[in-house]
Design an enzyme around this catalytic site. Structure first.
Site, PDB file in Angstrom:
ATOM      1  N   HIS A   9       0.839  -1.210   0.000  1.00 47.19           N
ATOM      2  CA  HIS A   9       0.000   0.000   0.000  1.00 47.19           C
ATOM      3  C   HIS A   9       0.865   1.247   0.000  1.00 47.19           C
ATOM      4  O   HIS A   9       0.410   2.327  -0.366  1.00 47.19           O
ATOM      5  CB  HIS A   9      -0.955   0.004   1.201  1.00 47.19           C
ATOM      6  CG  HIS A   9      -0.288   0.240   2.512  1.00 47.19           C
ATOM      7  ND1 HIS A   9       0.519  -0.700   3.104  1.00 47.19           N
ATOM      8  CD2 HIS A   9      -0.293   1.300   3.349  1.00 47.19           C
ATOM      9  CE1 HIS A   9       0.983  -0.216   4.248  1.00 47.19           C
ATOM     10  NE2 HIS A   9       0.497   0.982   4.420  1.00 47.19           N
ATOM     11  N   ARG A  10       2.101   1.099   0.431  1.00 49.03           N
ATOM     12  CA  ARG A  10       3.120   2.136   0.314  1.00 49.03           C
ATOM     13  C   ARG A  10       4.357   1.480  -0.269  1.00 49.03           C
ATOM     14  O   ARG A  10       4.672   0.332   0.079  1.00 49.03           O
ATOM     15  CB  ARG A  10       3.504   2.681   1.684  1.00 49.03           C
ATOM     16  CG  ARG A  10       2.373   3.335   2.420  1.00 49.03           C
ATOM     17  CD  ARG A  10       2.418   4.820   2.204  1.00 49.03           C
ATOM     18  NE  ARG A  10       1.662   5.502   3.223  1.00 49.03           N
ATOM     19  CZ  ARG A  10       1.610   6.812   3.315  1.00 49.03           C
ATOM     20  NH1 ARG A  10       2.291   7.560   2.484  1.00 49.03           N
ATOM     21  NH2 ARG A  10       0.886   7.380   4.243  1.00 49.03           N
ATOM     22  N   LYS A  12       9.606  -2.557   3.010  1.00 48.88           N
ATOM     23  CA  LYS A  12      10.824  -2.469   3.816  1.00 48.88           C
ATOM     24  C   LYS A  12      10.836  -3.602   4.816  1.00 48.88           C
ATOM     25  O   LYS A  12       9.797  -3.907   5.421  1.00 48.88           O
ATOM     26  CB  LYS A  12      10.793  -1.127   4.559  1.00 48.88           C
ATOM     27  CG  LYS A  12      12.060  -0.773   5.244  1.00 48.88           C
ATOM     28  CD  LYS A  12      13.016  -0.068   4.290  1.00 48.88           C
ATOM     29  CE  LYS A  12      14.385   0.109   4.897  1.00 48.88           C
ATOM     30  NZ  LYS A  12      15.193  -1.109   4.891  1.00 48.88           N
ATOM     31  N   SER A  31      16.378   3.464   9.481  1.00 50.72           N
ATOM     32  CA  SER A  31      16.528   3.035   8.085  1.00 50.72           C
ATOM     33  C   SER A  31      15.814   4.013   7.143  1.00 50.72           C
ATOM     34  O   SER A  31      16.288   4.306   6.048  1.00 50.72           O
ATOM     35  CB  SER A  31      15.930   1.646   7.881  1.00 50.72           C
ATOM     36  OG  SER A  31      16.863   0.651   8.207  1.00 50.72           O
ATOM     37  N   LYS A  79       9.972  -8.876   4.116  1.00 53.41           N
ATOM     38  CA  LYS A  79      11.021  -9.587   4.853  1.00 53.41           C
ATOM     39  C   LYS A  79      11.616 -10.639   3.947  1.00 53.41           C
ATOM     40  O   LYS A  79      10.916 -11.222   3.114  1.00 53.41           O
ATOM     41  CB  LYS A  79      10.433 -10.277   6.097  1.00 53.41           C
ATOM     42  CG  LYS A  79      11.450 -10.539   7.178  1.00 53.41           C
ATOM     43  CD  LYS A  79      11.717  -9.277   7.983  1.00 53.41           C
ATOM     44  CE  LYS A  79      12.586  -9.519   9.177  1.00 53.41           C
ATOM     45  NZ  LYS A  79      12.561  -8.339  10.085  1.00 53.41           N
ATOM     46  N   LYS A  96       4.193  -2.339  11.762  1.00 50.01           N
ATOM     47  CA  LYS A  96       5.198  -1.517  12.445  1.00 50.01           C
ATOM     48  C   LYS A  96       5.383  -0.177  11.727  1.00 50.01           C
ATOM     49  O   LYS A  96       5.361   0.884  12.338  1.00 50.01           O
ATOM     50  CB  LYS A  96       6.520  -2.299  12.434  1.00 50.01           C
ATOM     51  CG  LYS A  96       7.597  -1.778  13.319  1.00 50.01           C
ATOM     52  CD  LYS A  96       8.830  -2.693  13.257  1.00 50.01           C
ATOM     53  CE  LYS A  96       8.521  -4.110  13.695  1.00 50.01           C
ATOM     54  NZ  LYS A  96       9.682  -5.003  13.634  1.00 50.01           N
TER      55      LYS A  96
HETATM   56  P1  NAD Z   1      21.751 -10.911  15.950  1.00 48.94           P
HETATM   57  O1  NAD Z   1      22.037 -12.080  15.091  1.00 48.94           O
HETATM   58  O2  NAD Z   1      22.628  -9.708  15.842  1.00 48.94           O
HETATM   59  O3  NAD Z   1      21.738 -11.318  17.513  1.00 48.94           O
HETATM   60  C1  NAD Z   1      20.917 -12.295  18.080  1.00 48.94           C
HETATM   61  C2  NAD Z   1      21.656 -12.927  19.251  1.00 48.94           C
HETATM   62  O4  NAD Z   1      20.771 -13.820  19.921  1.00 48.94           O
HETATM   63  C3  NAD Z   1      22.874 -13.729  18.812  1.00 48.94           C
HETATM   64  O5  NAD Z   1      24.011 -13.304  19.545  1.00 48.94           O
HETATM   65  C4  NAD Z   1      22.482 -15.175  19.144  1.00 48.94           C
HETATM   66  O6  NAD Z   1      23.586 -15.989  19.525  1.00 48.94           O
HETATM   67  C5  NAD Z   1      21.522 -14.979  20.291  1.00 48.94           C
HETATM   68  N1  NAD Z   1      20.617 -16.114  20.483  1.00 48.94           N
HETATM   69  C6  NAD Z   1      20.036 -16.912  19.565  1.00 48.94           C
HETATM   70  N2  NAD Z   1      19.252 -17.831  20.137  1.00 48.94           N
HETATM   71  C7  NAD Z   1      19.350 -17.619  21.466  1.00 48.94           C
HETATM   72  C8  NAD Z   1      18.782 -18.255  22.599  1.00 48.94           C
HETATM   73  N3  NAD Z   1      17.940 -19.293  22.470  1.00 48.94           N
HETATM   74  N4  NAD Z   1      19.090 -17.776  23.825  1.00 48.94           N
HETATM   75  C9  NAD Z   1      19.933 -16.726  23.975  1.00 48.94           C
HETATM   76  N5  NAD Z   1      20.497 -16.081  22.926  1.00 48.94           N
HETATM   77  C10 NAD Z   1      20.214 -16.531  21.699  1.00 48.94           C
HETATM   78  O7  NAD Z   1      20.216 -10.541  15.662  1.00 48.94           O
HETATM   79  P2  NAD Z   1      19.525  -9.125  15.878  1.00 48.94           P
HETATM   80  O8  NAD Z   1      19.691  -8.332  14.626  1.00 48.94           O
HETATM   81  O9  NAD Z   1      19.948  -8.552  17.177  1.00 48.94           O
HETATM   82  O10 NAD Z   1      17.996  -9.554  15.939  1.00 48.94           O
HETATM   83  C11 NAD Z   1      17.421 -10.073  17.125  1.00 48.94           C
HETATM   84  C12 NAD Z   1      15.909  -9.979  17.023  1.00 48.94           C
HETATM   85  O11 NAD Z   1      15.543  -8.600  16.858  1.00 48.94           O
HETATM   86  C13 NAD Z   1      15.288 -10.740  15.856  1.00 48.94           C
HETATM   87  O12 NAD Z   1      14.024 -11.206  16.259  1.00 48.94           O
HETATM   88  C14 NAD Z   1      15.097  -9.660  14.808  1.00 48.94           C
HETATM   89  O13 NAD Z   1      14.055  -9.973  13.893  1.00 48.94           O
HETATM   90  C15 NAD Z   1      14.719  -8.481  15.694  1.00 48.94           C
HETATM   91  N6  NAD Z   1      14.961  -7.171  15.070  1.00 48.94           N
HETATM   92  C16 NAD Z   1      16.205  -6.819  14.640  1.00 48.94           C
HETATM   93  C17 NAD Z   1      16.380  -5.561  14.081  1.00 48.94           C
HETATM   94  C18 NAD Z   1      17.748  -5.066  13.641  1.00 48.94           C
HETATM   95  O14 NAD Z   1      17.877  -3.872  13.326  1.00 48.94           O
HETATM   96  N7  NAD Z   1      18.764  -5.896  13.627  1.00 48.94           N
HETATM   97  C19 NAD Z   1      15.291  -4.686  13.932  1.00 48.94           C
HETATM   98  C20 NAD Z   1      14.044  -5.081  14.401  1.00 48.94           C
HETATM   99  C21 NAD Z   1      13.892  -6.331  14.971  1.00 48.94           C
END
Ligand code: NAD
Length: 475
Positions: free
Chosen positions: A70-71, A75, A367, A111, A99
């Protein structure tokens, strides 16, 4: 980066649709429009070969979902994990739609993911996988500054965004806006200061906002404010680390940190920097002197604390462990860390949930600023800094004329500089998080909605519906 833990058996996409349906009951839109907002518009699934370092060919499975157009552009992040599948990618794309709408960011939701364990591949293999994936996306209209713009997510970061931007640029060398085809890029490639820590800092600001509402805190038996509250953070990655550090700097006690290999706990609070240094030096979070080790990392979620912050992956709090959670508040830094079944148990127990579609929106917010900067071909700082310096100087000159010179002189030195791009970005992030929380809270109170997630979804649905109504989009 660690492999994902065992996910809840139910479909994550169905779970998001359940939240949507529940919130839609508190809106007044016709069913056809609600259906259009709800379902996933397009999914691209592909398989492509990659030559490994040992000469063998490996066939990769990859996806990109565009939940709502819709936009445009749509992203959303790009995930590298062995448990990537179509359902997860569709669910995460849907969360991005709601979001972005909630935060007033003019993007649809998308995604992507590649079913791969990044730790099992060399740098060269990862580069070949990423570049081939980008080429496949581009061929099908799932990549481009005006169509679909990936960002880092679990298992990816600046490096992958740079490879994708470079692949796009090499294939579309006549596109002036090529660098805007991804966000979360390194600074030298058109990235923006503050993007790396944006999601975690957004989590921090969101928690600050939630903890400042006196009525909510009183209902939970807590004093308002972050200071002296206890926090547990699961996942020390892009999101968890800056959130833990900011909370600690604001006077919060980080009583436990959980990683894939185990968790560490101290009721008086941990020094986050020391834990990270220890992990970097030894390869594990465990084994620090004066700190309790927990080998079954999931058990850290059940320790006493005021705020539990799952910042790793979806499906961490399920019906199995929800009854044992001792936190008063769950702050969803990860996407979908609480299953819908667990949510029912937690809400019944009076535990407050700050929902993911609000709390981790800091990443997409910054972003958006990066994308705008790339389209403008100029940094925000460059356009404002000198002007602000001059404006400040004039103001201080006038104040000096009115008041005593010495009194003002001292303060002039610190306040005169115009803002850096990082300062502009982070102040806009804080503002965006504050405004969105106020909206969610006001809507919840005004319509007597049962919880923050329902309010956030209802607001997002209204905003998307408004876009459709104004566009007169249905042919
Ligand atoms: P990342 O890969 O940088 O870090 C995730 C960390 O979690 C890793 O160090 C991993 O070892 C750890 N991990 C995995 N399973 C685990 C468990 N069972 N117990 C404890 N630790 C565990 O990932 P991220 O970018 O930080 O993303 C984390 C979450 O945040 C995801 O759900 C992602 O969709 C969400 N998210 C990320 C962003 C972003 O900008 N990176 C933005 C919005 C949402």
């Amino acid at each position: 980066m660690a492999p994902e833990s065992n996910l809840s058996r139910t479909s994550m996409f169905e779970g998001v649709l359940g939240y949507f349906d529940h919130a839609a009951r508190y809106t007044r839109h016709e069913q056809g429009l609600l259906d259009q907002i709800k379902y996933c518009n397009a999914v691209f699934r592909t398989r492509f070969p990659v030559r490994l370092d040992n000469g063998r060919i490996m066939v990769m499975e990859a996806y990109r979902a565009q939940h709502s157009q819709h936009r445009l552009p749509v992203k959303g992040g790009l995930r590298f994990s062995p448990l990537v599948d179509q359902d997860t990618v569709m669910a995460l794309a849907a969360l991005m739609t709601f979001k972005c709408a909630l935060m007033g960011i003019p993007f649809g939701g998308g995604k992507g993911g590649v079913k791969v364990d990044p730790r099992a591949h060399s740098l060269g293999e990862l580069e070949r996988i990423t570049r081939r994936y980008a080429t496949e996306l581009l061929r099908k209209g799932f990549l481009g500054p005006s169509l679909d713009v990936p960002a880092p997510d679990y298992g990816t970061g600046e490096r992958e965004m740079a490879w994708i931007a470079d692949t796009y640029q090499s294939l579309r060398h006549d596109d002036l806006n090529a660098l805007a085809c991804t966000t979360g890029k390194p600074l030298v490639l058109g990235g923006i200061p503050g993007r790396r820590e944006a999601t975690g800092l957004g989590v921090f600001h969101g928690i600050v906002e939630a903890l400042s509402v006196e009525d909510h805190m009183a209902a939970l038996g807590l004093e308002p404010g972050v200071k002296d509250k206890s926090f547990i953070v699961q996942g020390l990655g892009n999101v968890g680390v800056p959130a833990a550090q900011a909370l600690s700097e604001a006077g919060g006690r980080i009583v436990a940190l959980a990683e894939f290999e185990g968790a560490v706990h101290h009721p008086d609070g941990l020094d986050v920097r020391k834990v990270l240094d220890h992990r970097r030096a030894t390869g594990s979070i465990l084994g620090m002197r004066g700190v309790h080790d927990i080998t079954d990392t999931a058990k850290a979620l059940e320790l006493p604390c005021d705020v539990l912050i799952p910042a790793a992956l979806q499906g961490q709090i399920t019906e199995a462990n929800a009854p044992s959670i001792q936190a008063r508040i769950i702050a969803e830094a990860a996407n979908g860390p609480v299953t819908p079944q667990a949510e029912r148990i937690l809400l019944k127990r009076g535990i407050m949930i700050i929902p993911d579609i609000y709390l981790n929106a800091g990443g997409v917010t910054v972003s958006y600023f990066e994308w705008l900067k790339n389209l403008n071909h100029v940094s925000f700082e460059r356009m404002t800094r000198r002007y602000q310096q001059t404006a400040h100087r004039r103001l201080y000159d006038a104040m000096e004329d009115l008041a005593g010179r010495e009194d003002i002189e001292l303060r002039r030195k610190t306040a005169m500089d115009g803002p850096t791009e990082r300062e502009l970005v982070l102040s806009a992030l804080q503002d965006t998080m504050a405004i969105a929380f106020r909206e969610i809270h006001e809507r919840m109170v005004a319509d007597s909605l049962p919880d923050l997630r329902t309010s956030a979804f209802a607001l997002a649905i209204d905003k998307i519906a408004l876009t459709y109504e104004n566009l007169g989009i249905f042919p």
